[in-house]
Structure formats: C-alpha cells, structure tokens
Scaffold this active site. Structure first.
Site, PDB file in Angstrom:
ATOM      1  N   GLY A  12      17.991  28.624   3.866  1.00  0.00           N
ATOM      2  CA  GLY A  12      18.472  28.926   5.059  1.00  0.00           C
ATOM      3  C   GLY A  12      19.234  30.410   5.145  1.00  0.00           C
ATOM      4  O   GLY A  12      19.967  30.598   5.864  1.00  0.00           O
ATOM      5  N   ASN A 102       7.078  31.198  14.224  1.00  0.00           N
ATOM      6  CA  ASN A 102       7.306  31.019  12.761  1.00  0.00           C
ATOM      7  C   ASN A 102       7.400  32.527  12.049  1.00  0.00           C
ATOM      8  O   ASN A 102       6.708  33.455  12.600  1.00  0.00           O
ATOM      9  CB  ASN A 102       5.953  30.279  12.114  1.00  0.00           C
ATOM     10  CG  ASN A 102       6.054  30.124  10.724  1.00  0.00           C
ATOM     11  OD1 ASN A 102       7.275  29.708  10.198  1.00  0.00           O
ATOM     12  ND2 ASN A 102       4.905  30.029   9.955  1.00  0.00           N
ATOM     13  N   HIS A 104       6.065  34.178   8.323  1.00  0.00           N
ATOM     14  CA  HIS A 104       5.271  33.890   7.206  1.00  0.00           C
ATOM     15  C   HIS A 104       5.555  35.103   6.176  1.00  0.00           C
ATOM     16  O   HIS A 104       5.358  36.167   6.551  1.00  0.00           O
ATOM     17  CB  HIS A 104       3.865  33.784   7.343  1.00  0.00           C
ATOM     18  CG  HIS A 104       2.998  33.217   6.212  1.00  0.00           C
ATOM     19  ND1 HIS A 104       3.038  32.033   5.768  1.00  0.00           N
ATOM     20  CD2 HIS A 104       2.212  33.774   5.505  1.00  0.00           C
ATOM     21  CE1 HIS A 104       2.353  31.971   4.675  1.00  0.00           C
ATOM     22  NE2 HIS A 104       1.719  33.037   4.377  1.00  0.00           N
TER      23      HIS A 104
HETATM   24  C1  GRF Z   1      11.126  32.650   4.077  1.00  0.00           C
HETATM   25  O1  GRF Z   1      10.710  33.517   3.173  1.00  0.00           O
HETATM   26  C2  GRF Z   1      10.102  32.590   5.140  1.00  0.00           C
HETATM   27  O2  GRF Z   1       9.141  33.953   5.438  1.00  0.00           O
HETATM   28  C3  GRF Z   1       9.507  31.393   4.763  1.00  0.00           C
HETATM   29  O3  GRF Z   1      10.187  30.594   4.146  1.00  0.00           O
HETATM   30  C4  GRF Z   1      11.230  31.242   3.622  1.00  0.00           C
HETATM   31  C5  GRF Z   1      12.700  30.849   3.960  1.00  0.00           C
HETATM   32  O4  GRF Z   1      13.545  31.344   3.318  1.00  0.00           O
HETATM   33  N1  GRF Z   1       8.619  30.693   6.050  1.00  0.00           N
HETATM   34  P1  GRF Z   1      15.188  31.147   3.475  1.00  0.00           P
HETATM   35  O5  GRF Z   1      15.521  29.533   3.496  1.00  0.00           O
HETATM   36  O6  GRF Z   1      15.488  31.646   4.727  1.00  0.00           O
HETATM   37  O7  GRF Z   1      15.944  31.860   2.452  1.00  0.00           O
END
Ligand code: GRF
Length: 197
Positions: A12, A102, A104
């Site tokens: 998160g 989203n 990615h």
């Molecule tokens: C991020 O790198 C995002 O691109 C991917 O999931 C990851 C989440 O990371 N979809 P975090 O939990 O926000 O540190």
C-alpha cells in the site's frame, strides 16, 4: 465531493501517497480501502489514516454483485487499483464505466497480462535486456492490463540493474505521477459530465 476507493492487496505504498495527495483537496477524497488479503500492509495504512476498509471475498466478487451495492452506498465515484491482483468483474466495470484506473509497473502492452505483476514484471524486463521500462496508468477493462492507456513515464534500465533496483526506480515514478494523474482523470470526467448536462 468525489469519493475514491483504492483497491489494493499489497503493502500500500502507492495508496499512502494517493491518500496524502488528496488529504486537503477541496473536492476529491480517498474514502475507502478495498482489500482481498487479510494482513496486507495496506490495511495498516487505512487504520493509520482512519479510512474505512472493506475486506472482499472471491465468491461475491466474481459470482455476485461484485460489491457494487456496498460501493454505491458509500458514494464511491472512482476506483483506483494500486496493486490489486484480481481481475475486475464485468458487473463492476459496467457500474463504473471510465471510472476505474490501474497502474502497471511496465510500459504496456509489454509485460502485461495474468501473472505479470510485481517482481515478475521486472525480472522479465531484465531478462529481455530492455533498455527502458516505466509505468502505465490506464483505464480498466475486462482483460488484465489491457484498457485504454492514460499516461506513461519511462526509466532507463542500466546494465547493472536488478529486479530490486528497477522496482525501486519504478516505485518512485509511480509516487511522482499516479496521484496527479488520478486527479486529472477525475477532473476531466467531471468536466465531461457538466458539458453533457
Ligand atoms: C505497484 O508497483 C503497482 O504498479 C502495481 O502494484 C504495486 C503496488 O505497490 N500494480 P504498493 O503496494 O503500492 O507498494
């Protein structure tokens, strides 16, 4: 007020940035954290920030109403996926057309699709000896990592980068751009609505 629900199943860190970005915004607020993984770090973020969280389960999500009623009851207008690994069911996409975003951690359409998340993405980029990678922010449709792109930013992959060092660079790009782009998407959706009134 526009209320955002962040769907996340990981640590998160993006969610924390997005919450912080809109903390004093006059018309946008993160109002709900939706999570499918008990114990996920994002739930601590929600607790620390006094934001309610909703734990969701597979059967109602994929075979029921996809929690649409719960989201509507909480007046959620936009959904942001920040490290959420389940596919978004049609019922939810229909309920939030053009309102699910989203991020990615690669330059889609490369390195997307089922199973392409987190370190698997960065490992694949390094294995292919790509010279650059980056982030893609996109609208969500029924296929993994497939909807209309909104924004991309790039980083150079250095010869000595590892999946870990690349992940760090990509996270920094995410923190820099994701909150701002979310704000822009919401503003432009609102402007469209006004124009059609
Ligand atoms: C991020 O790198 C995002 O691109 C991917 O999931 C990851 C989440 O990371 N979809 P975090 O939990 O926000 O540190």
């Amino acid at each position: 007020m526009q209320h955002i629900a962040i769907f996340a199943s990981g640590t998160g860190t993006n969610a924390a940035r997005i919450i912080d970005h809109f903390r004093h915004h006059d018309s946008i607020r993160v109002s709900l954290i939706v999570c499918n993984k008990p114990g996920a770090g994002v739930l601590d973020v929600a607790k620390r920030e006094h934001i309610p969280s909703l734990m969701i389960e597979k059967t109602p999500f994929f075979q029921g109403t996809a929690y649409v009623d719960e989201l509507r009851a909480k007046k959620i207008g936009f959904i942001v996926l920040a490290g959420f690994l389940w596919k978004i069911p049609t019922a939810l996409i229909r309920a939030y057309p053009g309102r699910i975003i989203n991020i990615h951690p690669a330059l889609l359409p490369k390195y997307g699709g089922k199973g392409m998340y987190g370190r698997f993405v960065h490992e694949a980029v390094i294995r292919s000896a790509d010279k650059e990678s980056g982030i893609t922010i996109h609208f969500v449709d029924e296929q993994y990592d497939h909807g209309q792109p909104i924004f991309q930013a790039k980083v150079v992959v250095e010869p000595d980068d590892t999946p870990d060092t690349l992940a760090k660079k990509i996270h920094l790009l995410e923190y820099e751009h994701f909150p701002r782009v979310i704000g822009e998407v919401i503003d432009s959706a609102e402007a469209d609505l006004q124009n059609h009134r």
